[in-house]
Write an enzyme that holds these catalytic residues in place. Structure first.
Site, mmCIF file in Angstrom:
data_model
loop_
_atom_site.group_PDB
_atom_site.id
_atom_site.type_symbol
_atom_site.label_atom_id
_atom_site.label_comp_id
_atom_site.label_asym_id
_atom_site.label_seq_id
_atom_site.Cartn_x
_atom_site.Cartn_y
_atom_site.Cartn_z
ATOM 1 C CG ASP A 13 39.216 40.426 36.794
ATOM 2 O OD1 ASP A 13 39.314 40.222 35.568
ATOM 3 O OD2 ASP A 13 39.445 39.555 37.649
ATOM 4 C CD GLU A 14 42.306 46.409 38.026
ATOM 5 O OE1 GLU A 14 43.184 46.241 38.875
ATOM 6 O OE2 GLU A 14 42.390 45.978 36.859
ATOM 7 C CE LYS A 16 44.180 45.989 33.143
ATOM 8 N NZ LYS A 16 43.478 45.202 34.180
ATOM 9 C CE LYS A 18 32.966 45.738 30.527
ATOM 10 N NZ LYS A 18 33.941 44.702 30.937
ATOM 11 C CG ASN A 38 48.324 35.951 32.279
ATOM 12 O OD1 ASN A 38 48.557 36.733 31.358
ATOM 13 N ND2 ASN A 38 48.977 35.997 33.421
ATOM 14 C CB ALA A 39 45.675 39.838 30.323
ATOM 15 N N GLY A 40 42.476 38.837 30.243
ATOM 16 C CA GLY A 40 41.283 38.831 29.410
ATOM 17 C C GLY A 40 40.557 40.156 29.495
ATOM 18 C CG HIS A 41 41.838 43.653 28.533
ATOM 19 N ND1 HIS A 41 42.853 44.471 28.070
ATOM 20 C CD2 HIS A 41 42.165 43.355 29.817
ATOM 21 C CE1 HIS A 41 43.741 44.648 29.038
ATOM 22 N NE2 HIS A 41 43.348 43.980 30.090
ATOM 23 C CB THR A 42 35.193 41.059 28.679
ATOM 24 O OG1 THR A 42 35.849 39.867 29.108
ATOM 25 C CG2 THR A 42 33.858 40.690 28.045
ATOM 26 C CB THR A 131 46.508 31.252 34.010
ATOM 27 O OG1 THR A 131 47.730 31.716 33.422
ATOM 28 C CG2 THR A 131 45.908 32.357 34.876
ATOM 29 C CD GLN A 225 48.455 40.043 33.872
ATOM 30 O OE1 GLN A 225 49.373 40.782 33.563
ATOM 31 N NE2 GLN A 225 48.096 39.036 33.097
ATOM 32 C CB THR A 240 51.593 38.362 36.518
ATOM 33 O OG1 THR A 240 51.663 37.742 35.237
ATOM 34 C CG2 THR A 240 52.044 39.807 36.425
#
Length: 260
Positions: A13-14, A16, A18, A38-42, A131, A225, A240
């Protein structure tokens, strides 16, 4: 030419995704090298929000190739949903031809998710906090040399290979946890998603990446992550199941350490 790697230094959640999106236009290849859905890049632009769980964050640039590397574990169902959501938003990846998938990436089966949930339930208050996406059990099968890989979907006996592994999981569930939940709908969805997976170029990612390096092209490894979730160096056991640090880029893409 060295490969650049973008990592998270905490627990994820840093931002990445973006940053990769901002940098992508300057790279020839964006390569995701570890982790699973399990990784979510928004990403958000033009008033739309996109959540990428498996697909690299450079996917919106038509001249940038995106690779899901061999170190990633792939849930075909989740990947299919991602692809369909992008298509609905005007980004048809099959038409754009800017996504390729490593043959050596391992597949998350529906029964991996059953094992994940059963294990967490059994541990009670001492649970890891999974998760429940089947990622840990999939990496366990990978290191146990039992897993199914993306390249296997093209083989004539793929369903037999699938059934052999699924039967092993069902035996484990029955013996260890005393129950086997119904997963028939998810199994059907799995095979439907595999058919879509087969429409994308399935590649030997180590050759692809190293050829890009030899040609002097710019490659960016996208991590998931953060460093504190690294299986070796993170806050074990609450981590993880893959290497989230630079070492993960080497094994997850098949490149030499001196090139990272």
């Amino acid at each position: 030419m060295a490969v650049d790697v973008l990592l998270g230094l905490q627990w994820g959640d840093e931002g990445k995704g973006k940053i990769v999106d901002v940098l992508s236009a300057d790279y020839d290849l964006i390569a995701r090298f570890q982790g699973g859905p399990n990784a979510g890049h928004t990403l958000e632009f033009d008033g739309k929000k996109f959540v990428l769980n498996t697909i690299p964050s450079g996917i919106f640039f038509p001249n940038t190739l995106n690779l899901i590397g061999n170190g990633v574990v792939i849930d075909p169902i989740t990947l299919k949903k991602e692809i369909e959501k992008l298509k609905d938003a005007g980004h048809d990846l099959l038409a754009k031809k800017n996504l390729v998938i490593a043959k050596k990436a391992h597949l998350i089966l529906p029964t991996h998710q059953l094992l994940d949930a059963a294990s967490e339930k059994k541990m009670g208050e001492g649970k890891i906090g999974s998760t429940l996406k089947g990622i840990g059990p999939t990496y366990m099968d990978k290191t146990g040399r039992n897993g199914l890989r993306v390249g296997d979907v093209t083989l004539p006996d793929f369903k037999e290979r699938y059934q052999k592994l699924a039967d092993k999981h069902l035996s484990m569930l029955q013996a260890l946890y005393g129950e086997v939940p119904d997963f028939s709908e998810r199994e059907q969805a799995f095979f439907e998603a595999v058919e879509l997976l087969k429409k994308f170029p399935l590649v030997d990612s180590e050759h692809l990446v190293n050829n890009y390096i030899k040609q002097g092209k710019k490659v960016l490894g996208e991590g998931a992550q953060g460093a504190m979730l690294d299986i070796d160096f993170g806050s074990y056991p609450f981590v993880t199941s893959s290497n989230t640090t630079a070492a993960g880029a080497c094994t997850g893409l098949g490149i030499a350490p001196r090139q990272v």
